[in-house]
Motif scaffolding. Sequence first.
Motif, short mmCIF file in Angstrom:
data_model
loop_
_atom_site.label_atom_id
_atom_site.label_comp_id
_atom_site.label_asym_id
_atom_site.label_seq_id
_atom_site.Cartn_x
_atom_site.Cartn_y
_atom_site.Cartn_z
N LEU A 26 12.94 -10.60 -0.75
CA LEU A 26 12.58 -9.91 0.48
C LEU A 26 13.68 -9.01 1.01
O LEU A 26 13.44 -8.05 1.71
N GLN A 74 3.64 -22.14 -1.58
CA GLN A 74 4.00 -21.35 -2.75
C GLN A 74 4.92 -22.15 -3.68
O GLN A 74 4.83 -22.04 -4.90
N GLN A 81 1.69 -10.23 6.30
CA GLN A 81 1.49 -11.60 5.83
C GLN A 81 0.17 -12.08 6.42
O GLN A 81 -0.30 -11.53 7.42
N LYS A 106 17.10 -7.24 8.11
CA LYS A 106 17.11 -6.00 7.33
C LYS A 106 17.24 -4.78 8.24
O LYS A 106 17.95 -3.83 7.93
N THR A 148 0.67 -17.69 -1.29
CA THR A 148 1.60 -16.58 -1.24
C THR A 148 2.49 -16.66 -0.01
O THR A 148 3.02 -15.66 0.45
N LYS A 180 -4.19 -10.77 -0.71
CA LYS A 180 -3.99 -11.63 -1.85
C LYS A 180 -4.32 -10.91 -3.15
O LYS A 180 -3.60 -11.01 -4.13
N VAL A 181 -5.40 -10.17 -3.14
CA VAL A 181 -5.87 -9.54 -4.37
C VAL A 181 -5.03 -8.31 -4.73
O VAL A 181 -4.70 -8.07 -5.88
N MET A 232 5.42 -17.71 0.58
CA MET A 232 6.88 -17.63 0.44
C MET A 232 7.56 -18.88 0.99
O MET A 232 8.70 -18.82 1.39
N GLY A 243 -0.42 -9.71 -3.22
CA GLY A 243 -0.13 -11.01 -3.83
C GLY A 243 1.06 -11.74 -3.27
O GLY A 243 1.09 -12.95 -3.25
N THR A 244 2.08 -11.03 -2.82
CA THR A 244 3.24 -11.73 -2.29
C THR A 244 3.83 -10.87 -1.17
O THR A 244 3.58 -9.68 -1.09
N VAL A 245 4.61 -11.52 -0.32
CA VAL A 245 5.12 -10.78 0.84
C VAL A 245 6.11 -9.71 0.39
O VAL A 245 7.05 -10.00 -0.35
N LYS A 246 5.87 -8.51 0.86
CA LYS A 246 6.80 -7.42 0.55
C LYS A 246 7.10 -6.67 1.84
O LYS A 246 6.29 -6.64 2.75
N THR A 247 8.26 -6.02 1.86
CA THR A 247 8.59 -5.23 3.04
C THR A 247 8.47 -3.74 2.72
O THR A 247 8.53 -3.34 1.57
#
Lengths: 310, 323, 401
Positions: free
Chosen positions: B246, B42, A222, B229, B36, A114-115, B38, A118-122
Motif C-alpha cells: 500500500l 485475507q 475499500q 502517504k 480482500t 472484487k471482480v 488486507m 481485487g485488492t486495496v490499492k491507492t
Amino acid sequence: MKSMFSLDVIAGILNTMIALATPFLYAALGETIAQTSGVVNLGVDGIMLLSAFAAFYVTLTTGSLWLGLLTAALVGLALGLLMSLVSVTLKAEQGVSGIGLYMFGLGMSSLLFKVLVGTVKTVRGFPPVAIPLLGDIPFVGPILFRNSIPVYSAFLLVPVVWWMLEKTTLGMKIKSVGQNPAAADSLGISVDRIRYLSVCIGATLAGIAGASLSISLLNLFQDNLTAGQGFIAVALVYFGGWSPVGVLGGALLFSVVNSFQLWVQVLGVKIPSSVAVMLPYLLTIAALTVTVNRMRQPAALNKPFQRGEN
Amino acid sequence: MKGKLFLIAGLLIVVLAATAMAAPFRIAVVMPSATTDMAFSQSMWSALLSVQKAMGGESAVVLKYSENMYKVPDAAAAVRDYASQGFDIVIAHGSQYGSSVQEIAKDFPDVTFAWGTDVNTFGLPNVYAYTAAAEQGGYVNGVMAARLTKSKKVGVTGPVEVGDAKTYIDGFSQGVQSVNTSITLSKTWTGSFSDVALMAAAAKTHIASGADVLTGSSQSVVGSIGAAKDQGSVLWFGTQSDQAPLASKLVVASQVYDWTGMLRDIIAKHKAGTLGGITYTLTLSNGGLKIAYNPSFSLPASVKAAGDAAVKGIAGGSISVTP
Amino acid sequence: MIQVSSEEILLIPQSAVHSASYRLAPRVDWSRIVLNVLLPLVGVIVALLLGAVMLVILKANPLAAYAAMVRGVVGSRFGLTQTLVKATPLLLVGLGICIAFRANVINIGGEGQIIAGALMATWWPLMFSTWPGWLLIPSTMIVGFLGGAAWGFVPGILKARLKVNEILSTIMLNAIALQLMNLLLQGPLMDPAGVAARTFLAQSAQLPHQVWLARLVPRTLLHSGAIVAAVLAVGVYIFLWRTTIGFDIRAVGQNPDAARCSGINVPAFQALSLTLAGGFAGLAGVVEVIGVQHRLLDGLTSGYGFTGIVAALMGGLHPLGLVPASILFGGLLVGADTMQRAVQVPSSLVDVILGLVILFVSGAALWSRKWAARRRITEAIEGDTAGDAIRGDPMNQETPL
C-alpha cells in the motif's frame, strides 16, 4: 502534554473538520434539493459508494482525475434516474426504495471492486491547491486556502445551491412542488419532471461526494468505504432545516466535534474512547433541542403525487 | 486373446489409478469480512490458497468460502451447510462464531471444525481452536518504532479496543516502553472496524500532533496508511497482513499471520484420525507469526538488529509480553 | 365547540353523499389481499431475472444458483427452520414499524433500539442469574422491551415537545447505541473468560441456561421466540383495530388534522407509536440474545433495523400480513446465502439482488394502489363506501415523514 487550546491544536481541529465535512456537504446539499421537491432519498450512501468506486476505478485505469470525477457524477445521475423512476413514477414508498437503492449500491460497489480490482490499492488523488495570497494568511491561510479542488467546490456549492433555490425560477418551482404539488400542477408545472430533476441533481451531487472520498480525501477504495456517511448526510438535511446554510452549519458542527474528539483522544484526555466517538451524535441532537427550527419541512415530503388523487 | 488381456489389464490400471487418485480434500471457510480486506480474513484466505497450491492445486484440495458473514446466524447456517455437504474441514474464522461451532460440531462428529481466534475447544473431540499472539509482533514493531521515531511521538490508530486489535496494540505499547519510556504514545479508537474516513482523520490528527511513526489494526487502517502517504514521511507498522504494497516507501514492517503451518498440521491430523481437541497459537517461536520487512524500505541495520533481538527474546522466552 | 368523535369524522363525507348500506361486519377484500401478495412476488421475480444476468456475467449458472436458493429454503429441515429464525426478528421489528407507520411516523431507529433491548437482555439475566427460568425469561423480555421502548421514546418525546425531526434523532441514536454497546462490551460486560484467557473478545459472558429460549426443533436454531412473535402479531392486530388507543393511532396517521380537531393529542400519539415501535425492535434484540446467541455479540443487529422496514412494507403494513411477508423475506435471505455457497459467487451479489428486490417490490406497490383506487370508485358507485370507512383502509397511505 499540549494544551487543548493551543493555537496549532485548534488549527489541526479545523483542518480535519474541513476534510470530514466535504462529503457531507455534497451529499446533504444534494439531498436538500431532492427533499425540497418532496422526495426523500435514503439511498444516498449507496450512490456515494458506487460513485466512489467508479471514480477510483476510472482514475486507476486511465490516470485522469477529472475523468474519474465525471464518471462518478454520471453514475450518480444514473442512480438518480433509477430512484426517480421508482419513487416518482412508480410512487413507491420512498423510505423503502431508498433502502433498496442503498443495498444495491453497497453490493454493486463491493462486487465490482472484487471482480475488477481485487485488492486495496491507492491512487494519486486531487492535490492540494494553495490559493495565492490567501493561502499565506497566518493561521487561517493553511487551514482554509490550501485544500484540493473538490474541497473548495463543496463549500462554494453552498451559496450556489442557496441562490438556485431562492433566486431562480427553477428553485421556485422546486419549492412549490414540495409544498403544494396540487397547486403547482394546476399552474402548469410538471410535478414529476421537477421531482425527477431535483432527485437527479441530488444524486449527482451524492456521486461527487463519493468521488471526493475515493479520489481526493482518502485516495483509495475499500468495501463499504462510506461506512454510513450517506445516512448522516440525510440526517443533516433535517438538522439544517432544508436551508443550504443550515446544512453547512450542521456539517461543520458534526465534523468539528468529530475532529475534536479525535484530538481529545490523541492528547490523552481520560475519557473512554466510545464516549468520545459518541460526542458528534450527541451534540447534534443537543444542538437541535436548543435551537428553534424555524423551517418547516416541505409539506409534500415523502408523499407521491397523483393528479386528482388527494 | 492377448489383445483382450491387454485391454483388461489396461482397464484395470485405469480403474486402480482412478481410485488411487484419492478424492480431493475438501475445506470450507466462513469469514466475517471480505477476502480482500488486507487484514484478518485475507490472512486466512491467502494461507488456504497457498496450502492448496503446495498440496497440488484444485484437484487435491477443494476450497469453498463464504465471506462477509458478519451476521452470526447466517455464518452458523453456512458452517452447518458445509458440514452437511461432507466437507472434511470447516473453518469458522471469527471469534463471534464460537457458540455456533459449539452447537454444530456435536451434530457432525466426522467433520473437523477449526475456529478462531480463541482458545476454547469446548471439550469436543472434533474442534480445533486457534489464535494469534498478536501482542508478540506488536512488541517487536514497538521496539523498532521507538528507535525510528525522531520526534519521539508515536501514534496508534485503533478500531475498537477488543480482540487482537487490543492485544496487538498492548504489545506495541510495551515494546515502545521497553526502549524509551519518554516517548509519547497516543492511541485513538474510532469505534468501528470499517470506518476508513474516520481512521484517516485519526491518523492525520496524530500526524498533526507531531507523530512520525504510526501503527494500527483492522481493515480500516488503509485510511491511516493513506494519510501517512499524503504527508509523505510518516512511517507505518502493520499487522495481520503484509501492508507494504500500500505504501512501499513508508511501511517498515508488518506482523503477518501465517496460518499455513497450522493448516497443514490440522489436515495431517485429520487424515490420521485426530479430528480436534488442540488449541493452536501463532507465535514468533513456532513461525506462525512472522515479521515481514518491507524490502523497499531502507531500515537502518541497528534497528533491524533490535527487532531481531526482540523476536529472539520473545521466541526464546526471555521477554514476556502480556496483553 | 361541538364534540365530534373520530369515528364520525371519518364517516361524514361518505354518509353525506350516499345513503350507504352499512355492513356491520368488515368484508374481507380477497382481491386486495391476493394482489398485495402477488405484486411483490412479481417484483421479486423481476429482480431475480436481473440477478440471473449478473450470475451469467460472473460465470455462474443461474439455474443452478436459483435451484440452490430454493433448495436452501425448502429442501431441508434446517433451511425451513432457519427461515423462521430469520423471520422472527423481522416480524418483531416489522410490527413496531407497522404501529409507527399507522401514526405517520417512520422509524429508522431500529438498529439502535435492537441494541438497547439486547443490552437489557444481557445485563438482566447476568444480574439475576439465580432466578428460575419461568421468572427470568418473561422478566427479561419485559425489560428488553422497555429498553427498546426507551430508545424509541427519546426521539418520540423530542419530536412531540421540541419538534426535533425523528429521522435525524433516530439516525443519531443508532450510532450512539452502537458506541454504548462498544463501551459496555469493552468493559463491564466483557466475558470474564475472555479477559482471563487474554483474548478480550467482543462478547459478553454466556447467559445462564435458564434464560435460554427453548429450541423447538433439535439441531436447528429455531426457538420459542418465533411463537412469541406470531402471538404478538395477532396482539398488535387486536391493539390497532380493536382498541381505542389503536384507533386513535390510526386516526392520527390517516388524517392528523381531523384527529386534532376531534381532540386527539397528535404529538403524544406519535411519540407513543415511536415508543412502541422501539419496544418491539428491542424485543427483536432480546430474542436474538436469549434465543439464538445466548450472549451479547458485536454485530447482533444484522441489519434487521432496516430489513424490518422492508418486511413491513411487503406485508402491506398490516400485522397479519407481516407474518407471511417476514417468512418470505426471511426465506429470501436464507436462500440467497445458500446460493452464494453453492455457486461461490461473491456475497456482495446477494446484496445487489436484495437491493433490486426491494426496489422492484416497492415500485410494484403502485399497481396495487391503482387497483385499490379503481375498486374504490366501483364501490362508491355501488354505495359501499361506509364499509370502507369502518374497515379502515390499509393501502390508502399518505405517509409524510
